[in-house]
Design an enzyme around this catalytic site. Structure first.
Site, mmCIF file in Angstrom:
data_model
loop_
_atom_site.group_PDB
_atom_site.id
_atom_site.type_symbol
_atom_site.label_atom_id
_atom_site.label_comp_id
_atom_site.label_asym_id
_atom_site.label_seq_id
_atom_site.Cartn_x
_atom_site.Cartn_y
_atom_site.Cartn_z
ATOM 1 N N GLY A 74 8.356 30.158 64.763
ATOM 2 C CA GLY A 74 8.526 30.401 66.190
ATOM 3 C C GLY A 74 7.204 30.687 66.881
ATOM 4 N N ALA A 75 6.963 30.010 67.988
ATOM 5 C CA ALA A 75 5.726 30.212 68.751
ATOM 6 C C ALA A 75 5.815 29.449 70.061
ATOM 7 C CB ALA A 75 4.513 29.715 67.964
ATOM 8 N N ASN A 90 3.984 36.266 72.019
ATOM 9 C CA ASN A 90 4.816 35.436 71.144
ATOM 10 C C ASN A 90 4.125 35.039 69.848
ATOM 11 O OD1 ASN A 90 7.561 34.310 72.482
ATOM 12 N ND2 ASN A 90 6.071 34.758 74.082
ATOM 13 N N SER A 114 -2.215 26.649 62.736
ATOM 14 C CA SER A 114 -2.373 25.358 63.416
ATOM 15 C C SER A 114 -3.775 24.808 63.227
ATOM 16 C CB SER A 114 -2.105 25.532 64.912
ATOM 17 O OG SER A 114 -2.433 24.352 65.624
ATOM 18 N N TYR A 143 -3.497 28.734 72.930
ATOM 19 C CA TYR A 143 -2.591 28.553 71.795
ATOM 20 C C TYR A 143 -3.363 28.623 70.477
ATOM 21 C CZ TYR A 143 -0.043 25.947 68.235
ATOM 22 O OH TYR A 143 0.521 25.555 67.053
ATOM 23 N N VAL A 176 1.864 16.548 63.532
ATOM 24 C CA VAL A 176 3.149 16.284 62.887
ATOM 25 C C VAL A 176 4.016 15.398 63.796
ATOM 26 C CG1 VAL A 176 5.121 17.326 61.716
ATOM 27 C CG2 VAL A 176 2.953 18.599 61.876
ATOM 28 N N LYS A 184 10.553 18.641 73.273
ATOM 29 C CA LYS A 184 9.179 19.030 73.575
ATOM 30 C C LYS A 184 8.580 18.294 74.774
ATOM 31 C CE LYS A 184 6.513 19.444 69.881
ATOM 32 N NZ LYS A 184 6.048 20.854 69.877
#
Length: 328
Positions: A74-75, A90, A114, A143, A176, A184
């Site tokens: 989750g992010a 988050n 990431s 991010y 990915v 998304k």
């Protein structure tokens, strides 16, 4: 019992599918479904519970004796999100609280980092998890910074000998692609964005290169099929003695043009690619090359070969996008 945060998201829902196929036991999702189609990512799963993020620690406390692994996917994953306070809450604060809970209750913890932590790539793509190495990385957006901040916090805790989960693994996912990414929007993989154009035999526009070292469409990424990502996660679940920070890519960079051409060919069309300028707002932060160093994961014992770009795209197109049921 296994808890997957972000379990209704792209990577999380694919992990859930694999866990169910393996008969892994009671599966619990922690996520926000909201009003879109995200719920369809988990519509085929048999779940023990679905927990809202605000109730996650109440749920964990109530089920502490049964919890085996927390898989934290989750992010806020949009690289275009600009609310840094929201991202920090988050992606860093919640991750840190989950780490502490898992350490206290001896629950295994696998989390998503990431490739965005590598920034422009000038420091390379080595998944060295030491404090010294991590200190040199410079992510380009909030991010990537939030993920990097947590990686550094983990490194500090491990170095200091603080209490930690019995297994911990951070996964630096590269680019990915695969089923269940449809919610998304503009953050979907290029495969999903090219497919509707290829299927209609229409042209698709890639970003033009603004770097003389790369031709138009020659920007390079380490694209990885979601099935390979899931295999790595499942391997970690099945090998509880393996801990560390690991890249999850193929180790072979390919161009966006290669990727787009593979989509057209998967639907039996001749590629039709045009180019448009990269938007000004992201042009100075645009990555032209990413390629995972995969030696660390291999040294840890992972030996399964990664799917080629052409084979992964073909699977995605034929088994999902063109099948009439795009969800895993």
């Amino acid at each position: 019992m296994i808890l997957v945060t972000g379990g209704a998201g792209f990577i999380g829902s694919n992990i859930l599918a694999a866990l169910e196929e393996k008969g892994a036991g009671k599966l619990v999702v922690c996520d926000r479904l909201r009003s879109g189609t995200k719920w369809q990512n988990i519509a085929k799963r048999e779940l023990a519970d679905i927990v809202h993020p605000e109730q996650i620690f109440d749920f964990l406390e109530a089920n502490a004796k049964h919890m085996e692994v927390v898989i934290h996917m989750g992010a806020i994953s949009a690289t275009t999100e600009t609310d840094a306070d929201k991202i920090l809450a988050n992606n860093f604060s919640l991750s840190l609280a989950l780490w502490k809970w898992c350490a206290l209750h001896d629950v295994r913890f696998i989390y998503a980092s990431s490739a965005a932590t590598y920034g422009d790539g000038t420091q390379g793509f080595d998944d060295d998890g030491s404090m010294e190495h991590l200190a040199h990385l410079r992510p380009l957006n909030a991010y990537g910074w939030s993920k990097h901040l947590f990686d550094r916090r983990v490194a500090r805790k491990v170095w200091a000998g603080s209490r930690k989960p019995p297994q911990w693994a951070g996964l630096k996912f590269f680019n990915v692609y695969g089923p269940n990414e449809y919610h998304k929007g503009g953050q979907q993989s290029v495969v999903a964005q090219v497919y509707p154009h290829a299927e209609k035999n229409a042209a698709y526009q890639l970003f033009r290169s603004h770097n003389p070292k790369y031709p138009d469409g020659g920007q390079l990424r380490d694209f990885i099929w979601i099935g390979d990502v899931v295999d790595v996660v499942m391997w970690l679940v099945e090998n509880p003695k393996v801990s560390g920070l690991f890249n999850v890519g193929t180790g072979k960079a390919r161009s966006f043009l290669d990727l787009a051409n593979a989509v057209y060919r998967a639907v039996g069309r001749e590629p039709q690619i045009k180019f448009r300028d990269t938007p000004i707002e992201i042009r100075d932060k645009y990555q032209y090359f990413t390629q995972a160093k995969m030696e660390r994961l291999h040294r840890a014992g992972y030996s399964k070969p990664f799917t080629s770009l052409e084979d992964g795209v073909e699977q995605y197109v034929k088994r999902y996008l063109a099948s009439g049921d795009a969800y895993r």
